[in-house]
Write an enzyme that holds these catalytic residues in place. Structure first.
Site, PDB file in Angstrom:
ATOM      1  N   ASN A  30     -37.973 -83.220 -15.203  1.00 13.61           N
ATOM      2  CA  ASN A  30     -36.819 -84.018 -15.622  1.00 13.61           C
ATOM      3  C   ASN A  30     -35.639 -83.059 -15.742  1.00 13.61           C
ATOM      4  O   ASN A  30     -35.561 -82.269 -16.687  1.00 13.61           O
ATOM      5  CB  ASN A  30     -37.093 -84.705 -16.963  1.00 13.61           C
ATOM      6  CG  ASN A  30     -35.930 -85.574 -17.426  1.00 13.61           C
ATOM      7  OD1 ASN A  30     -34.780 -85.197 -17.350  1.00 13.61           O
ATOM      8  ND2 ASN A  30     -36.245 -86.755 -17.938  1.00 13.61           N
ATOM      9  N   GLU A  90     -34.294 -88.266 -13.711  1.00 16.78           N
ATOM     10  CA  GLU A  90     -33.014 -88.304 -14.431  1.00 16.78           C
ATOM     11  C   GLU A  90     -31.961 -87.463 -13.702  1.00 16.78           C
ATOM     12  O   GLU A  90     -31.312 -86.598 -14.285  1.00 16.78           O
ATOM     13  CB  GLU A  90     -33.176 -87.845 -15.878  1.00 16.78           C
ATOM     14  CG  GLU A  90     -32.066 -88.368 -16.786  1.00 16.78           C
ATOM     15  CD  GLU A  90     -32.285 -88.070 -18.253  1.00 16.78           C
ATOM     16  OE1 GLU A  90     -31.385 -88.396 -19.044  1.00 16.78           O
ATOM     17  OE2 GLU A  90     -33.344 -87.516 -18.621  1.00 16.78           O
ATOM     18  N   TYR A 143     -39.607 -92.229 -13.348  1.00 16.28           N
ATOM     19  CA  TYR A 143     -38.863 -91.983 -14.583  1.00 16.28           C
ATOM     20  C   TYR A 143     -38.986 -93.248 -15.422  1.00 16.28           C
ATOM     21  O   TYR A 143     -38.304 -94.240 -15.195  1.00 16.28           O
ATOM     22  CB  TYR A 143     -37.401 -91.654 -14.283  1.00 16.28           C
ATOM     23  CG  TYR A 143     -36.563 -91.422 -15.520  1.00 16.28           C
ATOM     24  CD1 TYR A 143     -37.052 -90.699 -16.593  1.00 16.28           C
ATOM     25  CD2 TYR A 143     -35.269 -91.943 -15.612  1.00 16.28           C
ATOM     26  CE1 TYR A 143     -36.284 -90.483 -17.726  1.00 16.28           C
ATOM     27  CE2 TYR A 143     -34.492 -91.728 -16.739  1.00 16.28           C
ATOM     28  CZ  TYR A 143     -34.999 -91.003 -17.784  1.00 16.28           C
ATOM     29  OH  TYR A 143     -34.245 -90.798 -18.923  1.00 16.28           O
ATOM     30  N   ASP A 175     -41.595 -88.265 -15.751  1.00 18.71           N
ATOM     31  CA  ASP A 175     -41.335 -88.496 -17.177  1.00 18.71           C
ATOM     32  C   ASP A 175     -41.593 -89.969 -17.457  1.00 18.71           C
ATOM     33  O   ASP A 175     -40.762 -90.819 -17.139  1.00 18.71           O
ATOM     34  CB  ASP A 175     -39.887 -88.102 -17.486  1.00 18.71           C
ATOM     35  CG  ASP A 175     -39.488 -88.437 -18.915  1.00 18.71           C
ATOM     36  OD1 ASP A 175     -40.354 -88.853 -19.700  1.00 18.71           O
ATOM     37  OD2 ASP A 175     -38.285 -88.288 -19.243  1.00 18.71           O
ATOM     38  N   ASP A 204     -33.549 -80.352 -21.266  1.00 16.61           N
ATOM     39  CA  ASP A 204     -34.308 -80.460 -22.516  1.00 16.61           C
ATOM     40  C   ASP A 204     -35.772 -80.778 -22.242  1.00 16.61           C
ATOM     41  O   ASP A 204     -36.533 -81.075 -23.167  1.00 16.61           O
ATOM     42  CB  ASP A 204     -33.682 -81.525 -23.425  1.00 16.61           C
ATOM     43  CG  ASP A 204     -33.523 -82.863 -22.731  1.00 16.61           C
ATOM     44  OD1 ASP A 204     -33.729 -82.928 -21.506  1.00 16.61           O
ATOM     45  OD2 ASP A 204     -33.170 -83.848 -23.399  1.00 16.61           O
ATOM     46  N   HIS A 205     -36.170 -80.709 -20.971  1.00 14.53           N
ATOM     47  CA  HIS A 205     -37.567 -80.875 -20.566  1.00 14.53           C
ATOM     48  C   HIS A 205     -38.055 -79.589 -19.911  1.00 14.53           C
ATOM     49  O   HIS A 205     -37.254 -78.783 -19.421  1.00 14.53           O
ATOM     50  CB  HIS A 205     -37.726 -82.017 -19.559  1.00 14.53           C
ATOM     51  CG  HIS A 205     -37.531 -83.381 -20.141  1.00 14.53           C
ATOM     52  ND1 HIS A 205     -38.550 -84.297 -20.267  1.00 14.53           N
ATOM     53  CD2 HIS A 205     -36.432 -83.995 -20.625  1.00 14.53           C
ATOM     54  CE1 HIS A 205     -38.085 -85.412 -20.803  1.00 14.53           C
ATOM     55  NE2 HIS A 205     -36.794 -85.259 -21.026  1.00 14.53           N
ATOM     56  N   CYS A 241     -27.995 -77.701 -48.983  1.00 11.34           N
ATOM     57  CA  CYS A 241     -29.331 -78.297 -48.933  1.00 11.34           C
ATOM     58  C   CYS A 241     -30.208 -77.711 -50.036  1.00 11.34           C
ATOM     59  O   CYS A 241     -30.000 -76.577 -50.480  1.00 11.34           O
ATOM     60  CB  CYS A 241     -29.957 -78.076 -47.560  1.00 11.34           C
ATOM     61  SG  CYS A 241     -30.287 -76.346 -47.167  1.00 11.34           S
ATOM     62  N   HIS A 292     -32.795 -74.549 -48.663  1.00 10.29           N
ATOM     63  CA  HIS A 292     -32.326 -73.205 -48.319  1.00 10.29           C
ATOM     64  C   HIS A 292     -31.052 -72.804 -49.052  1.00 10.29           C
ATOM     65  O   HIS A 292     -30.593 -71.670 -48.907  1.00 10.29           O
ATOM     66  CB  HIS A 292     -32.076 -73.125 -46.807  1.00 10.29           C
ATOM     67  CG  HIS A 292     -33.202 -73.648 -45.977  1.00 10.29           C
ATOM     68  ND1 HIS A 292     -33.174 -74.899 -45.392  1.00 10.29           N
ATOM     69  CD2 HIS A 292     -34.405 -73.119 -45.649  1.00 10.29           C
ATOM     70  CE1 HIS A 292     -34.282 -75.104 -44.723  1.00 10.29           C
ATOM     71  NE2 HIS A 292     -35.066 -74.041 -44.858  1.00 10.29           N
ATOM     72  N   CYS A 303     -29.380 -80.979 -43.569  1.00 13.86           N
ATOM     73  CA  CYS A 303     -29.645 -79.546 -43.482  1.00 13.86           C
ATOM     74  C   CYS A 303     -29.243 -79.037 -42.107  1.00 13.86           C
ATOM     75  O   CYS A 303     -29.469 -79.703 -41.091  1.00 13.86           O
ATOM     76  CB  CYS A 303     -31.126 -79.279 -43.746  1.00 13.86           C
ATOM     77  SG  CYS A 303     -31.617 -77.553 -43.578  1.00 13.86           S
TER      78      CYS A 303
END
Length: 626
Positions: free
Chosen positions: A20, A50, A157, A198, A326-327, A573, A576, A599
């Site tokens: 993807n 995609e 897809y 995907d 992002d794949h 937060c 942390h 956060c």
């Protein structure tokens, strides 16, 4: 009788990659060219999902690469703004596109899987569905099917559907139901089926980072598992079959939460296969395509945007732009795959698309267009020879007449003649003398120079001599005559004491013509004086400048005060004790557009103290802690 030699069947390894790309144009730009991108995989069949390309956006640099044949499908609908959203493309590495015996080169290809995208007949097994349903399913450019003789490859897809979007849930369910019918029909015919891509489905809790107890009860996950051999189906999840116990093997991570940093993702990119092995032995007990031909299947983690050891950390966003999708790609390597009979590239290949190859013309159309173009060209040439001199003379006469009739005279004889009237008269005279000219010859170079706003030299009138550059004052642009200064009214009132009207008008006329008359005293350098009120003008400008600087300083101080107030209002937060980041609700609903704080750290497992602590607070007085 001489026996015809049998064709030698070569056994070659085949590597199939599914990726993807999250925008093919971006990945091509990342690697410099499409060829560079494809060659990094060193694969025979590469399936992209995609691509985010509309059909009219297909260009050779995006779908054509030396040594590859490509087959694409694009979105054909604008439903809910999904233009150019999905799209798939299959690239096949071949040595020859014609009379080839390579398995990578398909013997047939189709866009979509229902049969209506390619204007073909309805595919067998889909008779129970209406035509409108099938057309709608294939309208989003989510599938390319290639037939490689030994197997039929589906590059998919899968649709995404939010849990509260009933329309998309229905579309997704029908999408996979029709696909299942098509797969079952091919398997019934004895074909082998590969499904890569995907699918937007993580089948088990092992394939998801934050799976809750009810995770596997989802209807799409139940459908996916029902297709597998382990549940009585016909398909094998190749990766899970090769790595049954591997955890945290993910292929997709949320790009809005920095989840890649802690490998907090899901496995939604798959390779499935179904059908018998290629061996021809009579006793095939214990044989399967997986055990006989699948050598390896794995995730290409080297294509992840964030890698272990990177100094970049998520703080409400990446400090630098991470290149890549992002794949992560997945691949499968096959062995003992024989060559197939000689065949040519299918017609669906991108090399034959009109926007790539061009529209085929008939011989008669080509000759007709060429003859017409020749006649038009010859007509233009003859017209330019016959009318050229007349056009230049007409333009010259128009210029002379405009300036002679509307030249700036002494105020006593023509008190109302202004610079604006000069130009209006010149333009109107030009139009009257040139209205019979053609569009190509209208507006000769002399006339165009009058209308240009940039400072250009005008042709001097007859009887004037062009003085050397040394004896001329600096050339002023025509635009400067029409710009008003704050002291313009004062200069006009004091003109009687500073200079005579005739001197002012004659100087203006001299600048307008781009030269000075030989007998005019204002043409000498000593008479090119600045405005006597220049000192007061500079003082006014200085005052204006200081006032402007003061305003800028006040604005900066106010902006710093606002920033400080905003900084003081940002909560920290609880996990942390770090400043949170602000977000805005973009999902339609009662909270749409509302600001909240979370956060700033990257999303990760709850057990990891370095990951996001889950802090949440509304920006208003109402608060809610997770």
């Amino acid at each position: 009788m001489q026996q015809t030699p049998t064709r030698l069947l070569m056994e070659n390894p085949i590597k199939i990659v599914s990726y993807n790309v999250n925008g093919l144009r971006q990945r091509v730009s990342q690697f410099g060219s499409l060829s560079n991108l494809l060659n990094t995989f060193d694969a025979d069949i590469i399936c992209f999902q995609e691509t985010k390309l509309r059909r009219q956006e297909l260009t050779s640099d995006l779908v054509i690469a030396d040594g590859y044949e490509s087959f694409v499908s694009c979105t054909r609908t604008n439903n809910k703004g999904r233009i150019g959203y999905s799209g798939v493309a299959t690239f096949c590495r071949v040595k020859s596109a014609f009379l080839s015996t390579e398995v990578a080169l398909p013997v047939a290809a189709e866009e979509g899987f229902t049969g209506f995208t390619d204007r073909c007949r309805r595919k067998e097994g889909l008779e129970e569905f209406e035509k409108d349903e099938l057309v709608k399913i294939d309208s989003e450019g989510r599938c390319v099917v290639t037939d490689h003789d030994h197997f039929v490859l589906f590059n998919l897809y899968g649709p995404r559907a939010a849990h509260d979007d009933t329309e998309r849930i229905e579309f997704k369910m029908k999408f996979f139901k029709i696909l299942q019918k098509r797969w079952e029909n091919l398997l019934h015919e004895g074909r082998r089926v590969f499904v890569v891509g995907d699918l937007n489905i993580a089948p088990t809790a092992m394939d998801r980072c934050d799976a809750d107890p009810d995770f596997e009860k989802n209807e799409f996950r139940r459908w996916f598992r029902s297709m597998l051999v382990l549940s009585g189906g016909l398909f094998v999840d190749v990766f899970r079959a090769k790595h049954p116990e591997r955890r945290e093997a993910y292929t997709c991570w949320s790009s809005s939460t920095g989840a890649e940093q802690f490998n907090f993702g899901s496995r939604i990119d798959h390779i499935l296969c179904a059908g018998p092995c290629l061996h021809q032995e009579h006793d095939l007990q214990g044989h399967s395509f997986l055990s006989c031909h699948v050598k390896e299947c794995d995730i290409l983690t080297e294509y992840k945007r964030w890698k272990p050891g990177d100094t970049t950390r998520w703080k409400g966003g990446w400090g630098i732009k991470l290149e890549g999708s992002d794949h992560a790609p997945v691949y499968m390597s096959l062995e003992e795959i024989h060559d197939i009979p000689r065949h040519n590239t299918p017609p669906l290949s991108a090399r034959y698309l009109p926007m790539i190859h061009g529209v085929q013309q008939t011989l008669v159309t080509f000759l007709t267009k060429r003859q017409g173009a020749t006649q038009i060209q010859s007509s233009k040439i003859s017209s330019s020879f016959s009318d050229g001199d007349a056009t230049v003379k007409a333009c010259s006469k128009s210029m002379k007449r405009s300036f002679n009739e509307c030249s700036i005279s002494h105020p006593s004889t023509s008190p109302s003649c202004s610079l604006t009237e000069v130009f209006d008269s010149a333009i109107s005279k030009r139009d009257e003398n040139s209205k019979d000219l053609t569009d190509e010859n209208q507006g000769c170079p002399d006339t165009k120079m009058i209308l240009q706003s940039q400072p250009t030299k005008l042709v001097p009138a007859e009887g004037t001599k062009k003085l050397p550059r040394k004896s001329r004052c600096s050339q002023l642009s025509l635009r400067s005559f029409f710009q008003k200064s704050p002291s313009l009214g004062t200069d006009a009132e004091n003109s009687s004491t500073n200079a005579s009207p005739s001197q002012a008008e004659s100087n203006t006329n001299s600048y307008l013509n781009g030269s000075h008359a030989p007998g005019n005293k204002s043409s000498s350098p000593k008479h090119c004086q600045l405005n006597p009120n220049a000192g007061s003008q500079d003082q006014d400008k200085g005052n204006d400048g200081s006032l402007e600087r003061e305003k800028t300083k006040v604005a900066l101080l106010e902006w710093k005060r606002i920033q400080q107030l905003m900084q003081n209002s940002i909560p920290v937060c609880k996990g942390h004790k770090e400043p949170c980041v602000a977000r805005i609700v973009k999902k339609p609903g009662p909270s749409f557009g509302r600001r909240f704080f979370v956060c700033s750290r990257a999303e990760g497992p709850v057990s990891n103290p370095e990951a996001n602590c889950g802090y949440f607070k509304w920006a208003s007085s109402k608060s809610q802690n997770k």
